[in-house]
Design a protein around this motif. Structure first.
Motif, PDB file in Angstrom:
ATOM      1  N   SER A 123       0.837  -1.208   0.000  1.00 17.63           N
ATOM      2  CA  SER A 123       0.000   0.000   0.000  1.00 17.63           C
ATOM      3  C   SER A 123       0.869   1.255   0.000  1.00 17.63           C
ATOM      4  N   GLN A 124       1.978   1.227   0.714  1.00 10.98           N
ATOM      5  CA  GLN A 124       2.887   2.378   0.725  1.00 10.98           C
ATOM      6  C   GLN A 124       3.570   2.543  -0.635  1.00 10.98           C
ATOM      7  N   ALA A 125       3.974   1.435  -1.248  1.00 12.26           N
ATOM      8  CA  ALA A 125       4.611   1.498  -2.572  1.00 12.26           C
ATOM      9  C   ALA A 125       3.617   2.013  -3.619  1.00 12.26           C
ATOM     10  N   TRP A 126       2.356   1.574  -3.514  1.00  9.75           N
ATOM     11  CA  TRP A 126       1.343   2.015  -4.475  1.00  9.75           C
ATOM     12  C   TRP A 126       1.027   3.500  -4.295  1.00  9.75           C
ATOM     13  N   LYS A 127       0.941   3.952  -3.059  1.00 10.72           N
ATOM     14  CA  LYS A 127       0.690   5.368  -2.797  1.00 10.72           C
ATOM     15  C   LYS A 127       1.801   6.222  -3.396  1.00 10.72           C
ATOM     16  N   LYS A 128       3.028   5.757  -3.271  1.00  6.91           N
ATOM     17  CA  LYS A 128       4.164   6.462  -3.872  1.00  6.91           C
ATOM     18  C   LYS A 128       4.006   6.507  -5.400  1.00  6.91           C
ATOM     19  N   TYR A 129       3.616   5.381  -6.006  1.00  5.75           N
ATOM     20  CA  TYR A 129       3.404   5.319  -7.454  1.00  5.75           C
ATOM     21  C   TYR A 129       2.308   6.301  -7.885  1.00  5.75           C
ATOM     22  N   LEU A 130       1.223   6.385  -7.102  1.00  4.11           N
ATOM     23  CA  LEU A 130       0.126   7.288  -7.461  1.00  4.11           C
ATOM     24  C   LEU A 130       0.567   8.750  -7.510  1.00  4.11           C
ATOM     25  N   GLY A 131       1.637   9.090  -6.811  1.00  2.00           N
ATOM     26  CA  GLY A 131       2.159  10.452  -6.814  1.00  2.00           C
ATOM     27  C   GLY A 131       3.094  10.749  -7.973  1.00  2.00           C
ATOM     28  N   THR A 132       3.221   9.810  -8.909  1.00  2.00           N
ATOM     29  CA  THR A 132       4.090  10.003 -10.074  1.00  2.00           C
ATOM     30  C   THR A 132       3.251  10.302 -11.319  1.00  2.00           C
ATOM     31  N   ALA A 133       3.931  10.475 -12.444  1.00  4.92           N
ATOM     32  CA  ALA A 133       3.243  10.663 -13.724  1.00  4.92           C
ATOM     33  C   ALA A 133       2.740   9.331 -14.280  1.00  4.92           C
ATOM     34  N   ARG A 134       3.058   8.221 -13.606  1.00  2.00           N
ATOM     35  CA  ARG A 134       2.573   6.869 -13.938  1.00  2.00           C
ATOM     36  C   ARG A 134       3.021   6.398 -15.321  1.00  2.00           C
ATOM     37  N   GLN A 135       4.224   6.784 -15.675  1.00  4.92           N
ATOM     38  CA  GLN A 135       4.798   6.304 -16.923  1.00  4.92           C
ATOM     39  C   GLN A 135       5.446   4.945 -16.674  1.00  4.92           C
ATOM     40  N   GLU A 136       5.926   4.333 -17.745  1.00  3.84           N
ATOM     41  CA  GLU A 136       6.486   2.989 -17.640  1.00  3.84           C
ATOM     42  C   GLU A 136       7.619   2.910 -16.618  1.00  3.84           C
ATOM     43  N   ASN A 137       8.494   3.906 -16.574  1.00  2.00           N
ATOM     44  CA  ASN A 137       9.592   3.860 -15.601  1.00  2.00           C
ATOM     45  C   ASN A 137       9.065   3.898 -14.166  1.00  2.00           C
ATOM     46  N   HIS A 138       7.930   4.572 -13.934  1.00  2.00           N
ATOM     47  CA  HIS A 138       7.327   4.593 -12.603  1.00  2.00           C
ATOM     48  C   HIS A 138       6.692   3.247 -12.269  1.00  2.00           C
ATOM     49  N   LYS A 139       6.118   2.598 -13.278  1.00  4.92           N
ATOM     50  CA  LYS A 139       5.568   1.252 -13.063  1.00  4.92           C
ATOM     51  C   LYS A 139       6.688   0.294 -12.665  1.00  4.92           C
ATOM     52  N   LEU A 140       7.822   0.414 -13.342  1.00  3.73           N
ATOM     53  CA  LEU A 140       8.962  -0.451 -13.021  1.00  3.73           C
ATOM     54  C   LEU A 140       9.501  -0.171 -11.618  1.00  3.73           C
ATOM     55  N   GLU A 141       9.499   1.093 -11.224  1.00  2.54           N
ATOM     56  CA  GLU A 141       9.914   1.431  -9.856  1.00  2.54           C
ATOM     57  C   GLU A 141       8.998   0.751  -8.843  1.00  2.54           C
ATOM     58  N   TYR A 142       7.688   0.793  -9.104  1.00  5.05           N
ATOM     59  CA  TYR A 142       6.742   0.110  -8.215  1.00  5.05           C
ATOM     60  C   TYR A 142       7.029  -1.394  -8.180  1.00  5.05           C
ATOM     61  N   LEU A 143       7.178  -1.995  -9.343  1.00  6.70           N
ATOM     62  CA  LEU A 143       7.387  -3.447  -9.417  1.00  6.70           C
ATOM     63  C   LEU A 143       8.689  -3.883  -8.749  1.00  6.70           C
ATOM     64  N   ASN A 144       9.671  -3.004  -8.724  1.00  2.36           N
ATOM     65  CA  ASN A 144      10.959  -3.346  -8.110  1.00  2.36           C
ATOM     66  C   ASN A 144      11.042  -2.966  -6.632  1.00  2.36           C
ATOM     67  N   ASP A 145      10.004  -2.349  -6.099  1.00  5.20           N
ATOM     68  CA  ASP A 145       9.961  -1.988  -4.671  1.00  5.20           C
ATOM     69  C   ASP A 145       9.363  -3.170  -3.910  1.00  5.20           C
ATOM     70  N   LEU A 146      10.227  -4.065  -3.458  1.00 10.85           N
ATOM     71  CA  LEU A 146       9.803  -5.333  -2.852  1.00 10.85           C
ATOM     72  C   LEU A 146      10.034  -5.346  -1.346  1.00 10.85           C
ATOM     73  N   PHE A 147       9.224  -6.134  -0.674  1.00  9.58           N
ATOM     74  CA  PHE A 147       9.370  -6.334   0.757  1.00  9.58           C
ATOM     75  C   PHE A 147       9.989  -7.712   0.996  1.00  9.58           C
ATOM     76  N   GLU A 148      10.909  -7.788   1.926  1.00 10.29           N
ATOM     77  CA  GLU A 148      11.422  -9.074   2.364  1.00 10.29           C
ATOM     78  C   GLU A 148      11.676  -8.983   3.861  1.00 10.29           C
ATOM     79  N   GLY A 149      11.236  -9.994   4.577  1.00  9.44           N
ATOM     80  CA  GLY A 149      11.530 -10.005   5.989  1.00  9.44           C
ATOM     81  C   GLY A 149      10.543 -10.788   6.820  1.00  9.44           C
ATOM     82  N   GLU A 150      10.818 -10.780   8.090  1.00 12.87           N
ATOM     83  CA  GLU A 150       9.970 -11.469   9.053  1.00 12.87           C
ATOM     84  C   GLU A 150       8.694 -10.673   9.258  1.00 12.87           C
ATOM     85  N   VAL A 151       7.593 -11.386   9.294  1.00  9.30           N
ATOM     86  CA  VAL A 151       6.289 -10.760   9.570  1.00  9.30           C
ATOM     87  C   VAL A 151       5.593 -11.522  10.686  1.00  9.30           C
TER      88      VAL A 151
END
Length: 151
Positions: A123-151
């Motif tokens: 949800s935080q990564a998507w909110k960040k994406y919504l604040g962009t011009a939503r071009q392909e490079n922004h889509k790739l930034e969203y797709l590469n913003d991954l979470f890893e860790g203990e939950v």
């Protein structure tokens, strides 16, 4: 009052999974992500590729959570629609085959405590994406913003 620690699980991001025009981030979620078998992942992918939701023809971004629950799986397939809404299809596997979880009820379970760690990050990564011009490079930034860790 005595308390005990609630057990943790681990979220492990995988590669981007593309189904037609839809691109998903893929997460394995388990006590030990190594327990998520390659065959089970293949079965899950086939389920998504053949889903009635027809991800093949919809240009969407989203994420998948392959959640190992004991010996079974929940497969949560999420896409962002209408800009700020998270849409979800849930499948389960208790028989070696993924099937849609019919949740035609009034009050439904959504995410468990382990899944919510991933959903919060997304949800935080998507909110960040919504604040962009939503071009392909922004889509790739969203797709590469991954979470890893203990939950």
């Amino acid at each position: 009052m005595e308390t005990t620690a609630y057990p943790s699980k681990y979220a492990l991001p995988k590669e981007i999974f593309t189904v037609g025009k839809t691109r998903f981030k893929w997460y394995d979620l388990a006590k030990d992500p190594a327990e998520v078998s390659t065959q089970d992942i293949q079965n899950a992918r086939m389920c998504i590729e053949n889903a009635k939701e027809n991800f093949q023809n919809i240009e969407d971004l989203g994420f998948v959570i392959m959640h190992r629950c004991g010996e079974n799986y929940l497969l949560l397939v999420c896409t962002w629609r209408s800009e700020n809404e998270l849409w979800e299809s849930v499948y389960y596997n208790g028989t070696g085959k993924f099937e849609i979880w019919d949740r035609n009820k009034t009050h439904l379970p959504t995410y468990c405590v382990w899944e919510m760690g991933i959903v919060y990050h997304e949800s935080q990564a998507w909110k960040k994406y919504l604040g962009t011009a939503r071009q392909e490079n922004h889509k790739l930034e969203y797709l590469n913003d991954l979470f890893e860790g203990e939950v």
